[in-house]
Write a protein that holds these residues in place. Structure first.
Motif, PDB file in Angstrom:
ATOM      1  N   UNK A  49       0.859  -1.189   0.000  1.00 30.03           N
ATOM      2  CA  UNK A  49       0.000   0.000   0.000  1.00 30.03           C
ATOM      3  C   UNK A  49       0.884   1.223   0.000  1.00 30.03           C
ATOM      4  N   UNK A  50       0.754   2.036  -1.034  1.00 29.82           N
ATOM      5  CA  UNK A  50       1.560   3.255  -1.124  1.00 29.82           C
ATOM      6  C   UNK A  50       3.045   2.953  -1.097  1.00 29.82           C
ATOM      7  N   UNK A  51       3.758   3.565  -0.150  1.00 34.58           N
ATOM      8  CA  UNK A  51       5.202   3.386  -0.046  1.00 34.58           C
ATOM      9  C   UNK A  51       5.590   2.277   0.927  1.00 34.58           C
ATOM     10  N   UNK A  52       4.662   1.363   1.192  1.00 31.69           N
ATOM     11  CA  UNK A  52       4.937   0.285   2.146  1.00 31.69           C
ATOM     12  C   UNK A  52       4.698  -1.085   1.508  1.00 31.69           C
ATOM     13  N   UNK A  53       5.663  -1.941   1.641  1.00 33.86           N
ATOM     14  CA  UNK A  53       5.537  -3.345   1.271  1.00 33.86           C
ATOM     15  C   UNK A  53       5.788  -4.176   2.524  1.00 33.86           C
ATOM     16  N   UNK A  54       4.899  -5.124   2.810  1.00 36.61           N
ATOM     17  CA  UNK A  54       5.039  -5.976   3.990  1.00 36.61           C
ATOM     18  C   UNK A  54       5.154  -7.422   3.538  1.00 36.61           C
ATOM     19  N   UNK A  55       6.114  -8.118   4.118  1.00 31.81           N
ATOM     20  CA  UNK A  55       6.406  -9.494   3.700  1.00 31.81           C
ATOM     21  C   UNK A  55       6.601 -10.360   4.938  1.00 31.81           C
ATOM     22  N   UNK A  56       6.163 -11.605   4.833  1.00 33.58           N
ATOM     23  CA  UNK A  56       6.171 -12.528   5.962  1.00 33.58           C
ATOM     24  C   UNK A  56       6.984 -13.770   5.584  1.00 33.58           C
ATOM     25  N   UNK A  57       7.969 -14.112   6.423  1.00 34.37           N
ATOM     26  CA  UNK A  57       8.740 -15.327   6.200  1.00 34.37           C
ATOM     27  C   UNK A  57       9.327 -15.773   7.529  1.00 34.37           C
ATOM     28  N   UNK A  58      10.127 -16.834   7.508  1.00 38.70           N
ATOM     29  CA  UNK A  58      10.707 -17.345   8.744  1.00 38.70           C
ATOM     30  C   UNK A  58      12.219 -17.396   8.632  1.00 38.70           C
ATOM     31  N   UNK A  59      12.895 -16.954   9.667  1.00 41.32           N
ATOM     32  CA  UNK A  59      14.347 -17.018   9.754  1.00 41.32           C
ATOM     33  C   UNK A  59      14.720 -17.750  11.027  1.00 41.32           C
ATOM     34  N   UNK A  60      15.323 -18.918  10.903  1.00 42.30           N
ATOM     35  CA  UNK A  60      15.678 -19.694  12.089  1.00 42.30           C
ATOM     36  C   UNK A  60      14.447 -20.104  12.872  1.00 42.30           C
ATOM     37  N   UNK A  61      14.387 -19.686  14.117  1.00 42.97           N
ATOM     38  CA  UNK A  61      13.250 -20.025  14.977  1.00 42.97           C
ATOM     39  C   UNK A  61      12.303 -18.852  15.166  1.00 42.97           C
ATOM     40  N   UNK A  62      12.310 -17.904  14.209  1.00 41.76           N
ATOM     41  CA  UNK A  62      11.461 -16.719  14.325  1.00 41.76           C
ATOM     42  C   UNK A  62      10.627 -16.506  13.073  1.00 41.76           C
ATOM     43  N   UNK A  63       9.361 -16.137  13.270  1.00 40.24           N
ATOM     44  CA  UNK A  63       8.556 -15.596  12.197  1.00 40.24           C
ATOM     45  C   UNK A  63       8.933 -14.126  12.054  1.00 40.24           C
ATOM     46  N   UNK A  64       9.215 -13.693  10.834  1.00 42.90           N
ATOM     47  CA  UNK A  64       9.698 -12.332  10.588  1.00 42.90           C
ATOM     48  C   UNK A  64       8.699 -11.584   9.711  1.00 42.90           C
ATOM     49  N   UNK A  65       8.283 -10.419  10.178  1.00 40.47           N
ATOM     50  CA  UNK A  65       7.465  -9.509   9.383  1.00 40.47           C
ATOM     51  C   UNK A  65       8.370  -8.350   8.981  1.00 40.47           C
ATOM     52  N   UNK A  66       8.598  -8.176   7.688  1.00 43.81           N
ATOM     53  CA  UNK A  66       9.477  -7.103   7.208  1.00 43.81           C
ATOM     54  C   UNK A  66       8.661  -6.065   6.455  1.00 43.81           C
ATOM     55  N   UNK A  67       8.957  -4.811   6.720  1.00 44.36           N
ATOM     56  CA  UNK A  67       8.309  -3.704   6.016  1.00 44.36           C
ATOM     57  C   UNK A  67       9.379  -2.932   5.255  1.00 44.36           C
ATOM     58  N   UNK A  68       9.158  -2.769   3.952  1.00 43.09           N
ATOM     59  CA  UNK A  68      10.153  -2.156   3.074  1.00 43.09           C
ATOM     60  C   UNK A  68       9.495  -1.166   2.117  1.00 43.09           C
ATOM     61  N   UNK A  69      10.346  -0.368   1.485  1.00 46.06           N
ATOM     62  CA  UNK A  69       9.857   0.480   0.402  1.00 46.06           C
ATOM     63  C   UNK A  69       9.715  -0.405  -0.834  1.00 46.06           C
TER      64      UNK A  69
END
Length: 427
Positions: A49-69
């Protein structure tokens, strides 16, 4: 024309986009790579949405939510929480659901049924609920994969709790449960669909998780009252199965499909709110992809496994298969010991209708422009972004940029799992 892609299957909740002025040909080296993100495990698609991209994945033993341009890949923030999820068949231990962006909020539903509401600009937690623990939902074969749906102030989930609710709505600002309906079927892997049918708002949910005997099907729900209107049993016949294809609503009809010796059925919603089944087609068996409707026909890649996969056209009026074809070609693959000529095909790909054509992303990383008509399919152009299995996440296009999740290691070129952004804008 351009648009946001705020949730699974975009702004329209179906594999259709209003994007225009896109590349007609990919060129010898394919569309230009704008940026890439080395990712962990998972099958999520990004939301924008607009200038925000949100992505969901897993790194090691963590669920990671990343927000990027979305245009540069520059990170704004990330949010992490611990997980010990493992699917029972060892495919992948990452999230399957996609983020949902609505106004200032982001909603993420993890593979173990943990629901978070985050602020879009900071990643701060607004509220959270452990849905699986609260409603005593057992882990399904591949964990939680359905994506939430925003309807006004409501956040709707396909929960599939034993004894109910099958589907529930929560206040999106506070997380408070507003209503819950159904007490028979578990959660599927499909995402709920909201539509207007017979001049009334209706919520259509394909339900059916792990159960013996296997049960599930289409739920029609009045989202304003939180009440069940009808249920239409339609479920993969095998116990070890996946109900993952989203319902397709056209006018007063709803298409549902499943693999594992099931196929597709079309039901027509009646003026009294009930339904009549119009037809069945056992060969239009969609695994996780969602069909596209155009001019009285449905198009989709059908088939349970790679060898079964075909691109299929079905007539909406009577369910007859108009054509079903395997798209195939020869190509050269670079390996460590040289090159090899192989046959390429999309297998169980995903379609995205836009700019007067169909974009197809094959499950090994091929990208095609297709012209699909009742007379047959035509490959307008094709390229290979990479050669990797499990490219099952639907492609995302927003503001002329194409986002593809490479979910396993690539052979050509050699590379680990990545989120890739390509420039699809006409030059």
């Amino acid at each position: 024309m351009t648009e946001d892609w705020p949730a699974f299957l975009g702004a329209h909740g179906m594999p259709v986009s209003n994007e225009t002025l896109l590349l007609k040909e990919f060129g010898e080296s394919g569309p230009a790579l704008v940026w890439e993100l080395a990712k962990g495990t998972g099958y999520s698609s990004p939301s924008i949405r607009g200038d925000y991209l949100v992505y969901l994945h897993r790194s090691g033993s963590e669920v990671v939510v990343e927000c990027m341009h979305p245009e540069t890949g520059e990170q704004y923030w990330d949010f992490r929480y611990r997980t010990d999820f493992e699917d029972r068949y060892g495919y992948n231990n990452g999230p399957r659901s996609s983020p949902v962006i609505d106004g200032d909020y982001v909603f993420v539903y993890g593979p173990q049924g943990r629901l978070h509401c985050l602020l879009l600009n900071t990643g701060q937690v607004v509220w959270r609920r452990d849905i699986a623990a609260e409603f005593k939902v057992p882990q399904d074969f591949f964990g939680t994969a359905t994506t939430p749906l925003v309807d006004g102030d409501n956040l709707i989930l396909n929960i599939g709790a034993p004894g109910g609710p099958e589907v529930a709505a929560f206040d999106k600002c506070t997380g408070r449960m507003l209503w819950g309906v159904g007490d028979q079927w578990g959660a599927s892997y499909a995402t709920p669909v909201l539509a207007t049918v017979r001049n009334s708002a209706r919520l259509f949910v394909l339900g059916g998780g792990e159960s013996r005997p296997p049960t599930g099907g289409l739920l029609s729900i009045d989202p304003r009252r939180g009440s069940l209107v009808f249920r239409f049993p339609w479920r993969s016949r095998s116990y070890e199965s996946v109900n993952a294809s989203c319902p397709v609503v056209v006018g007063n009809t709803v298409l549902v499909s499943a693999t594992y010796r099931t196929g597709a059925a079309l039901v027509e919603v009646q003026p009294d709110g009930g339904y009549e089944k119009r037809w069945e087609n056992p060969d239009f068996d969609l695994h996780w992809t969602t069909a596209v409707y155009e001019d009285g026909h449905y198009y989709a890649f059908s088939g349970r496994n790679e060898p079964d996969a075909k691109l299929t056209c079905v007539r909406a009026s009577d369910g007859a298969t108009v054509w079903s074809e395997v798209l195939e070609w020869q190509e050269t693959v670079r390996l460590r010991d040289g090159t090899r000529t192989v046959y390429g095909t999309p297998y169980r790909g995903n379609l995205l209708k836009m700019d007067g054509r169909y974009l197809a992303l094959g499950e090994h990383g091929h990208l095609l422009w297709l012209d699909l008509k009742p007379s047959g399919p035509e490959i307008l152009d094709r390229t290979r972004l990479f050669l990797a299995r499990e490219t099952w996440s639907p492609p995302v296009v927003s503001r002329g940029l194409l986002y593809v999740s490479q979910n396993s290691r690539s052979i050509d070129p050699p590379a680990g799992p990545r989120l890739l952004c390509f420039d699809l804008r006409a030059r």
